[in-house]
Design a protein around this motif. Sequence first.
Motif: not given
Length: 284
Positions: A140, A142, A154-157, A159-160, A163-164, A192, A196
């Motif tokens: 991952h 960003q 991130y809203e929720d690092v 979870a994001e 998910h990715y 990050k 994060h």
Amino acid sequence: MLNITTPQIMGILNVTPDSFSDGGQNYQTEVAIKRAFEMMKEGATIIDIGGESTRPGADEVSADEQIARVVPVIEGIRQQDKDITISVDTTSNKVAEVAIDAGANWINDISAGEDSVSADGSEEILRLAADKKVPIVLMHRQGKSKTMQDAPFYEDVCAEVNHYLKERAELAQASGVPKDNIILDPGIGFGKLLEHNLALLANLESLVNLGYPILLGTSRKRFIGEIIGAGNGDKQGKKNPEQRVAGTCATTVLGVQAGVLVFRVHDVIENKQALDVAWRIKNS
């Protein structure tokens, strides 16, 4: 097929003039080959060879230049050792293919295939991993190296990131890569901030629970310097990556406890000791 049942050390071999911690140290082919064998003796079972720095702010390096840097090293190692696992650290399909033909047997792609999209919209490096039947690390990230630390959000690092990586793993399988040949990497330090990175490290088990082998790359990274240089007057760790070895070992222990299987590090001896002790404790 990938067959990792116990935690392994992946030794970092940057054949670059500008990597954040060891840039230039192994830039010459003969020096790089020597360092690879040193790391094997120290306990590394995987050697990760990269010809492009991915530190924050780094410029991109052409595929041809990466090939010129990494292939002689891969060939030099293979001439002396037929069995060691060699990983090529690249986002380029062209580099990965030439490296595999030269003797590499893993791909480590920090873009999780996103930097090798072909005209038909498919990720070439994923198809290459399928065609060559080699394991691939999907990380991952960003943003890209040049700008990834400008303003990561991130809203929720956790979870994001989870998910990715789950989506990219499923895409790799759709491209023909067997699930057993996919390794996931949360990308500590890649787009990050400190908070994060800490959240991801505190929740590694949730990533392990996705059902893929996990690679952890924290070695000498900036967030460790931010911690050890804060509030105690010790600025060395903040400014000098080589002062972050003990902090790296702390994350290796946490990773072993969480179920991480591959640890990508500069300092093999120290992290192998930390890994071995943590593993024995976990299984006692």
